[in-house]
Motif scaffolding. Structure first.
Motif, PDB file in Angstrom:
ATOM      1  N   ASP A 190       0.835  -1.205   0.000  1.00  0.00           N
ATOM      2  CA  ASP A 190       0.000   0.000   0.000  1.00  0.00           C
ATOM      3  C   ASP A 190       0.870   1.256   0.000  1.00  0.00           C
ATOM      4  N   GLU A 191       1.949   1.222   0.772  1.00  0.00           N
ATOM      5  CA  GLU A 191       2.834   2.391   0.856  1.00  0.00           C
ATOM      6  C   GLU A 191       3.433   2.721  -0.507  1.00  0.00           C
ATOM      7  N   LEU A 192       3.812   1.689  -1.249  1.00  0.00           N
ATOM      8  CA  LEU A 192       4.441   1.885  -2.564  1.00  0.00           C
ATOM      9  C   LEU A 192       3.420   1.851  -3.701  1.00  0.00           C
ATOM     10  N   LYS A 193       2.140   1.667  -3.354  1.00  0.00           N
ATOM     11  CA  LYS A 193       1.053   1.599  -4.343  1.00  0.00           C
ATOM     12  C   LYS A 193       1.304   0.495  -5.366  1.00  0.00           C
ATOM     13  N   LEU A 194       1.674  -0.689  -4.839  1.00  0.00           N
ATOM     14  CA  LEU A 194       1.922  -1.848  -5.691  1.00  0.00           C
ATOM     15  C   LEU A 194       0.624  -2.619  -5.911  1.00  0.00           C
ATOM     16  N   GLU A 195       0.350  -2.964  -7.155  1.00  0.00           N
ATOM     17  CA  GLU A 195      -0.810  -3.783  -7.478  1.00  0.00           C
ATOM     18  C   GLU A 195      -0.354  -5.203  -7.798  1.00  0.00           C
ATOM     19  N   GLU A 196      -1.169  -6.192  -7.365  1.00  0.00           N
ATOM     20  CA  GLU A 196      -0.838  -7.583  -7.635  1.00  0.00           C
ATOM     21  C   GLU A 196      -0.616  -7.798  -9.140  1.00  0.00           C
ATOM     22  N   ALA A 233       3.490   3.049 -18.432  1.00  0.00           N
ATOM     23  CA  ALA A 233       3.947   3.277 -17.048  1.00  0.00           C
ATOM     24  C   ALA A 233       5.144   2.379 -16.784  1.00  0.00           C
ATOM     25  N   SER A 234       6.097   2.894 -16.026  1.00  0.00           N
ATOM     26  CA  SER A 234       7.242   2.058 -15.676  1.00  0.00           C
ATOM     27  C   SER A 234       6.812   1.000 -14.669  1.00  0.00           C
ATOM     28  N   ILE A 235       7.464  -0.158 -14.710  1.00  0.00           N
ATOM     29  CA  ILE A 235       7.145  -1.257 -13.807  1.00  0.00           C
ATOM     30  C   ILE A 235       7.916  -1.064 -12.499  1.00  0.00           C
ATOM     31  N   PRO A 236       7.226  -1.020 -11.360  1.00  0.00           N
ATOM     32  CA  PRO A 236       7.943  -0.876 -10.086  1.00  0.00           C
ATOM     33  C   PRO A 236       8.818  -2.099  -9.804  1.00  0.00           C
ATOM     34  N   ILE A 237      10.005  -1.843  -9.273  1.00  0.00           N
ATOM     35  CA  ILE A 237      10.921  -2.913  -8.887  1.00  0.00           C
ATOM     36  C   ILE A 237      11.116  -2.795  -7.383  1.00  0.00           C
ATOM     37  N   VAL A 238      10.599  -3.752  -6.642  1.00  0.00           N
ATOM     38  CA  VAL A 238      10.705  -3.696  -5.186  1.00  0.00           C
ATOM     39  C   VAL A 238      11.785  -4.673  -4.735  1.00  0.00           C
ATOM     40  N   LEU A 246      21.942  -4.767   1.191  1.00  0.00           N
ATOM     41  CA  LEU A 246      21.271  -3.488   1.422  1.00  0.00           C
ATOM     42  C   LEU A 246      22.276  -2.342   1.362  1.00  0.00           C
ATOM     43  N   ASP A 247      23.427  -2.530   2.006  1.00  0.00           N
ATOM     44  CA  ASP A 247      24.459  -1.491   2.030  1.00  0.00           C
ATOM     45  C   ASP A 247      24.998  -1.211   0.635  1.00  0.00           C
ATOM     46  N   VAL A 248      25.291  -2.281  -0.117  1.00  0.00           N
ATOM     47  CA  VAL A 248      25.915  -2.130  -1.437  1.00  0.00           C
ATOM     48  C   VAL A 248      24.946  -1.518  -2.433  1.00  0.00           C
ATOM     49  N   VAL A 249      23.742  -2.075  -2.537  1.00  0.00           N
ATOM     50  CA  VAL A 249      22.794  -1.625  -3.556  1.00  0.00           C
ATOM     51  C   VAL A 249      22.341  -0.189  -3.289  1.00  0.00           C
ATOM     52  N   SER A 250      22.213   0.178  -2.033  1.00  0.00           N
ATOM     53  CA  SER A 250      21.774   1.535  -1.688  1.00  0.00           C
ATOM     54  C   SER A 250      22.723   2.586  -2.219  1.00  0.00           C
ATOM     55  N   THR A 251      24.011   2.243  -2.331  1.00  0.00           N
ATOM     56  CA  THR A 251      25.007   3.212  -2.781  1.00  0.00           C
ATOM     57  C   THR A 251      25.154   3.234  -4.295  1.00  0.00           C
ATOM     58  N   LEU A 252      24.543   2.262  -4.988  1.00  0.00           N
ATOM     59  CA  LEU A 252      24.773   2.136  -6.424  1.00  0.00           C
ATOM     60  C   LEU A 252      23.820   2.970  -7.267  1.00  0.00           C
ATOM     61  N   ILE A 253      22.539   2.902  -6.936  1.00  0.00           N
ATOM     62  CA  ILE A 253      21.545   3.455  -7.861  1.00  0.00           C
ATOM     63  C   ILE A 253      20.241   3.680  -7.104  1.00  0.00           C
ATOM     64  N   SER A 254      19.464   4.619  -7.552  1.00  0.00           N
ATOM     65  CA  SER A 254      18.247   4.971  -6.814  1.00  0.00           C
ATOM     66  C   SER A 254      16.968   4.504  -7.504  1.00  0.00           C
ATOM     67  N   HIS A 255      17.094   3.762  -8.606  1.00  0.00           N
ATOM     68  CA  HIS A 255      15.905   3.358  -9.357  1.00  0.00           C
ATOM     69  C   HIS A 255      15.036   2.348  -8.595  1.00  0.00           C
ATOM     70  N   LEU A 256      15.640   1.537  -7.750  1.00  0.00           N
ATOM     71  CA  LEU A 256      14.894   0.492  -7.067  1.00  0.00           C
ATOM     72  C   LEU A 256      14.116   1.041  -5.881  1.00  0.00           C
ATOM     73  N   LYS A 257      12.994   0.409  -5.593  1.00  0.00           N
ATOM     74  CA  LYS A 257      12.255   0.707  -4.366  1.00  0.00           C
ATOM     75  C   LYS A 257      12.775  -0.243  -3.291  1.00  0.00           C
ATOM     76  N   ILE A 258      13.826   0.188  -2.606  1.00  0.00           N
ATOM     77  CA  ILE A 258      14.474  -0.668  -1.620  1.00  0.00           C
ATOM     78  C   ILE A 258      13.700  -0.618  -0.305  1.00  0.00           C
ATOM     79  N   VAL A 259      13.368  -1.790   0.220  1.00  0.00           N
ATOM     80  CA  VAL A 259      12.632  -1.887   1.479  1.00  0.00           C
ATOM     81  C   VAL A 259      13.389  -2.829   2.407  1.00  0.00           C
ATOM     82  N   PRO A 260      13.152  -2.734   3.706  1.00  0.00           N
ATOM     83  CA  PRO A 260      13.794  -3.689   4.624  1.00  0.00           C
ATOM     84  C   PRO A 260      13.339  -5.107   4.314  1.00  0.00           C
ATOM     85  N   SER A 261      14.151  -6.093   4.703  1.00  0.00           N
ATOM     86  CA  SER A 261      13.757  -7.490   4.510  1.00  0.00           C
ATOM     87  C   SER A 261      12.431  -7.739   5.216  1.00  0.00           C
TER      88      SER A 261
END
Length: 358
Positions: A190-196, A233-238, A246-261
């Motif tokens: 719901d927070e990221l407005k993801l649809e099944e 529309a672009s496809i969300p990548i969660v 988490l540490d590595v990917v967060s520093t690489l690029i901002s396109h992903l919707k990174i969430v905690p495990s």
């Protein structure tokens, strides 16, 4: 019969949970669950054991090290002391970790029956520490429980006696069938407005990928580029990530919707309702095949070849161009048809208990 079950890392609990439930339903069987790590292990979220409907481990060996050789030595010492005070009829070890190999060696030195759950998996790359572990564990085991025909064939080719090898099926599927009606829709949807059916899940954990950050950046950019090609529309990548990933990917690029495990039941829902999955995890690829969800694996091989031959899985190695091609097929609706491999019927743990009792 007293069964000692040894888990070395979080994924092991997901595989032993069905076995524990089957033992609890059997006559004349008891078990103790041993964890090689510490009670404060951050990968064991508070909800994990409730989600799996099993009790927390009876004993934590307390090993906390990043050195594979240190882990091996410390687990051998701690587990040997445990068996000295708590005799077992059978020790069941899972998968291919350094702690798994350590427990297997101690078990055989004590003359106790050793059973290996998920035996016969091979990468055929002896440079991989896990491959060495697999060879040692399978070589020592009295009972080799394999997931499929190819795994059984490997153990036979390597000299295992036919009477020791049992093709019991994929125990991970027992858990998926057990929990299918218990998946929990994550709040982050719901927070990221993801649809099944309208998002892609991305997971990452493999050390080789994380260490080559330049190539990893190319692959993540490839994912973002292809998902952005869809004009309406672009496809969300969660990306539910933890630890170094988490540490590595967060520093690489901002396109992903990174969430905690996510907790186990929420992650199960997220992947089961995705348009597709991109992963370097064999377990996630198996789950995708069961759910009929297209899966792209960032590896050039898989120990679970049935996910490729029959399932939804496609291997692209660590090649950004191959990844782009597979993603265009996925988003274009050109994915291959799939079927469930043999003995993915949810009765693997039941077969194992029957074998142990006999």
């Amino acid at each position: 019969m007293n069964v000692c079950i040894v888990a070395g890392a979080r994924p092991n609990f997901i595989k032993v949970a069905p076995l524990i439930r089957a033992i609890q339903g059997a006559d004349d069987m008891d078990y103790q669950l041993i964890y090689a790590g510490t009670e404060k292990d951050p990968t064991l979220e508070g909800s994990l054991f409730d989600d799996l409907q099993i009790a927390r481990p009876d004993v934590f060996l307390g090993v906390d090290s990043t050195s594979l050789n240190e882990i091996t030595g410390q687990v051998m010492g701690a587990f040997d002391r445990y068996l000295e005070e708590h005799p077992a009829d059978v020790v069941v070890v899972v998968d291919d970790l350094a702690s798994t190999m350590a427990a297997a060696i101690v078990t055989k030195k004590r003359g106790i029956v050793l059973a290996h759950l998920v035996a016969g998996t091979r990468s055929f790359d002896i440079k991989m520490p896990k491959e060495v572990n697999r060879l040692v564990i399978d070589g020592l085991s009295d009972l080799l429980f394999t997931a499929g025909v190819s795994n059984s064939s490997i153990t036979n080719r390597e000299g295992a006696e036919q009477s020791k090898v049992y093709r019991v099926g994929n125990i991970l599927i027992d858990n998926l069938r057990f929990n299918h009606s218990r998946w929990q829709r994550p709040g982050i949807m719901d927070e990221l407005k993801l649809e099944e059916g309208k998002y892609i899940v991305f997971t990452l954990n493999r050390k080789a990928l994380l260490e080559d950050q330049e190539n990893l950046k190319k692959m993540i950019q490839a994912i973002a580029e292809i998902c952005g090609e869809k004009q309406e529309a672009s496809i969300p990548i969660v990306a539910p990530l933890r630890g170094k990933a988490l540490d590595v990917v967060s520093t690489l690029i901002s396109h992903l919707k990174i969430v905690p495990s996510l907790p186990y039941l929420e992650f199960g829902y997220l992947t089961a309702h995705a348009l597709g999955v991109i992963t370097d995890s064999g377990n996630v690829a198996e789950e995708a095949t069961f759910n009929g969800v297209p899966c792209i694996t960032l590896n050039s091989y898989t120990e679970h070849i049935e996910t490729v031959k029959q399932g939804t899985n496609v291997l692209v190695g660590e090649d950004a161009e191959q990844l782009k091609k597979a993603m265009r097929d996925l988003l274009g609706g050109n994915w291959k048809k799939c079927s469930l491999p043999d003995r993915w019927d949810g009765r693997t743990a039941e077969r194992i208990v029957h074998i142990l009792l006999s």
